[in-house]
Each structure stands twice: as C-alpha cells, then as structure tokens.
Motif scaffolding. Sequence first.
Motif, mmCIF file in Angstrom:
data_model
loop_
_atom_site.group_PDB
_atom_site.id
_atom_site.type_symbol
_atom_site.label_atom_id
_atom_site.label_comp_id
_atom_site.label_asym_id
_atom_site.label_seq_id
_atom_site.Cartn_x
_atom_site.Cartn_y
_atom_site.Cartn_z
ATOM 1 N N GLN A 58 -3.898 -1.192 -7.987
ATOM 2 C CA GLN A 58 -3.536 -1.145 -6.577
ATOM 3 C C GLN A 58 -4.404 -0.231 -5.713
ATOM 4 O O GLN A 58 -4.748 -0.592 -4.585
ATOM 5 C CB GLN A 58 -2.073 -0.700 -6.447
ATOM 6 C CG GLN A 58 -1.095 -1.636 -7.158
ATOM 7 C CD GLN A 58 0.347 -1.266 -6.888
ATOM 8 O OE1 GLN A 58 0.822 -1.349 -5.761
ATOM 9 N NE2 GLN A 58 1.061 -0.851 -7.927
ATOM 10 N N SER A 59 -4.732 0.954 -6.213
ATOM 11 C CA SER A 59 -5.439 1.887 -5.337
ATOM 12 C C SER A 59 -6.090 2.996 -6.142
ATOM 13 O O SER A 59 -6.015 3.017 -7.371
ATOM 14 C CB SER A 59 -4.455 2.506 -4.331
ATOM 15 O OG SER A 59 -3.657 3.483 -4.979
ATOM 16 N N ARG A 100 -9.217 -3.352 -6.620
ATOM 17 C CA ARG A 100 -7.949 -2.807 -6.113
ATOM 18 C C ARG A 100 -7.266 -3.816 -5.190
ATOM 19 O O ARG A 100 -7.921 -4.532 -4.442
ATOM 20 C CB ARG A 100 -8.211 -1.508 -5.346
ATOM 21 C CG ARG A 100 -8.786 -0.400 -6.199
ATOM 22 C CD ARG A 100 -9.251 0.743 -5.322
ATOM 23 N NE ARG A 100 -9.953 1.766 -6.086
ATOM 24 C CZ ARG A 100 -10.717 2.693 -5.541
ATOM 25 N NH1 ARG A 100 -10.898 2.715 -4.236
ATOM 26 N NH2 ARG A 100 -11.313 3.594 -6.306
ATOM 27 N N CYS A 113 -3.800 -3.640 -2.846
ATOM 28 C CA CYS A 113 -2.603 -2.940 -2.369
ATOM 29 C C CYS A 113 -1.802 -3.839 -1.422
ATOM 30 O O CYS A 113 -1.451 -3.446 -0.322
ATOM 31 C CB CYS A 113 -2.986 -1.637 -1.674
ATOM 32 S SG CYS A 113 -1.606 -0.485 -1.463
ATOM 33 N N THR A 164 3.284 -0.029 -1.731
ATOM 34 C CA THR A 164 3.215 -0.251 -0.281
ATOM 35 C C THR A 164 4.267 0.512 0.521
ATOM 36 O O THR A 164 4.099 0.704 1.726
ATOM 37 C CB THR A 164 3.347 -1.751 0.041
ATOM 38 O OG1 THR A 164 4.540 -2.269 -0.593
ATOM 39 C CG2 THR A 164 2.135 -2.515 -0.455
ATOM 40 N N ASN A 201 -0.390 2.957 2.043
ATOM 41 C CA ASN A 201 -0.998 1.770 2.641
ATOM 42 C C ASN A 201 -2.118 2.222 3.580
ATOM 43 O O ASN A 201 -1.853 2.671 4.702
ATOM 44 C CB ASN A 201 0.043 0.951 3.416
ATOM 45 C CG ASN A 201 -0.501 -0.394 3.860
ATOM 46 O OD1 ASN A 201 -1.696 -0.540 4.123
ATOM 47 N ND2 ASN A 201 0.372 -1.395 3.936
#
Length: 271
Positions: free
Chosen positions: A101-102, A177, A179, A210, A214
């Motif tokens: 995701q990040s 990634r 997100c 999230t 974000n």
Amino acid sequence: MEPGWLLWGAAVLLLLHLVMELSPAVNFVLRIGFYYALCIVCSGLTAPVCLLVNGGRTVKNMRIIKTVVKSFKYFFGLRFEVKGLENFEVEGPAIIVSNHQSILDMMGLMEVLPDGCVQVGKKELMYAGTVGLITYLGGVIFINRKSTTSAKMVMADVAKTMIADNVKVWVYPEGTRNCTGDLLPFKKGAFHLAVQAQVPVIPVVYSSFTTFYNPKKNLFTSGKIKVEVLPRIETKGLTPDDVSDLTDRCYNIMRETLFRLSGRPAEGKGS
C-alpha cells in the motif's frame, strides 16, 4: 538568557503544533519527513550493529532490523492486530505474498516477518543511502523491474537459493504501491517461482490504510492495522500451466480478506 531561549522554544513548538492541527498538508509533510528521517538515522545506526553481530550480508540481520523497525509504530500512533501467525509454521521454504500500500508497509512487514525470510525489492532501493545499505545487509533480493529478462534470471536464482538455504521469500505481487483500498492485478512472477520450486504460497493481508493514510488527501494520522496470515496454498504437483489459476485463486482470497478486514462489503473480481 536561558529562560528566554526556553520560552522561545516553547512558543515555536506550540506554534508548530497549532499549524499542524490547522493544516493537514503541513501535518502530512512533517510526519512523512519525520518518517524518512527516522528510517535514515536508524538504518545508519543499525548497520554497524549488523556488521558486528553477523559479519555482513545475511538474512540473520533481519532479526536486528525487525527489532528496530517495530519501535516505529509508537512514534506514529499505529496499532497492529495480528491473526494467523501459526500459518508461517511450515517446514522448509515458502513464498509469502502480501498487498502493497505505501511506504509505511515496512512497519507492517517487520511486525509479522518470520525468521529466515528475505524480501524481493526493486533494484533502485539498493542505492538509497543508509536505507539501501541496511536492506542489502538484511539479504533483500534486488530485481530490475524494467528488465523482464533480468528479473526472470534473478527469480530463477531465487528458486535455487530458497531451496539450498531453506529460506522463505516475501513478494509484493501487485508490483507497486497501491493505496486505493483495493488490489491491483497480480503479476505472476511469485507464483511461477512457487510452482518452479514446488513450495507453498502463504498469503498475508493488511487492512486498508485509507482511513488514516492517504497522500492525495494529505492524511496521516494514528490508526489500527489488521493483519491476517492466511493458510498456505500448496503447489506440489502443479505445473507452469497452473500458474494463472494459482494467481487468480490467491488474488480472490486476498481481495475478499482485504475487504473483510477493512470493513468493506465483498465485491466481485474486476468490479
């Protein structure tokens, strides 16, 4: 003179706090900046320890790195709720796949990383200063994502090393990634590797970030991350012709779990 400096310092800190409260953008930039600084400084301090304890590049250094990185969550008010760690208890090598995701994924990775596990990362990471040095010392396998031929050769070598050294390999099959609170289509490299080596695939799913992270909304606050290690998927007897079905099976299981952990209703594939 000294009381004056203390008053000025307190005033600056108070002003900074007020600006962070009033401006999400400032809050986001400062928290991300602090995260990067923490990574750089801790990598620089941890590298000599790894060299002294284990003598150089080895997966054993991941124990040291894991201990350091697990402390990061306290700086950012992140809490982890983990289930299914017993599913890592398989004899011999395995491929571990998880959603990506990040930049915060490193904290989630180290929260559950089993012993004897190496990660696959992009080659560019190797040149990221002290962070690149610590990932190198930890045994991270670097691949050139821009070169399909190079990546395939590296993955073929990974299969041999995985069996010879009896290690698990952690891969992010989305390849980048994401997100969005959903999964990107999976690349098949990890699943080709699992079938080639005839080792199980262990899916790991992290709930969506999230609600507290974000970049598009300049959002970075405290929050809880749910993590679930799913039962292994066996590949013994599978052939390259089965890779697509294996990929789809893993994708669907992980997507369903992602939505459940994130409190989202289940959706059909591709919706």
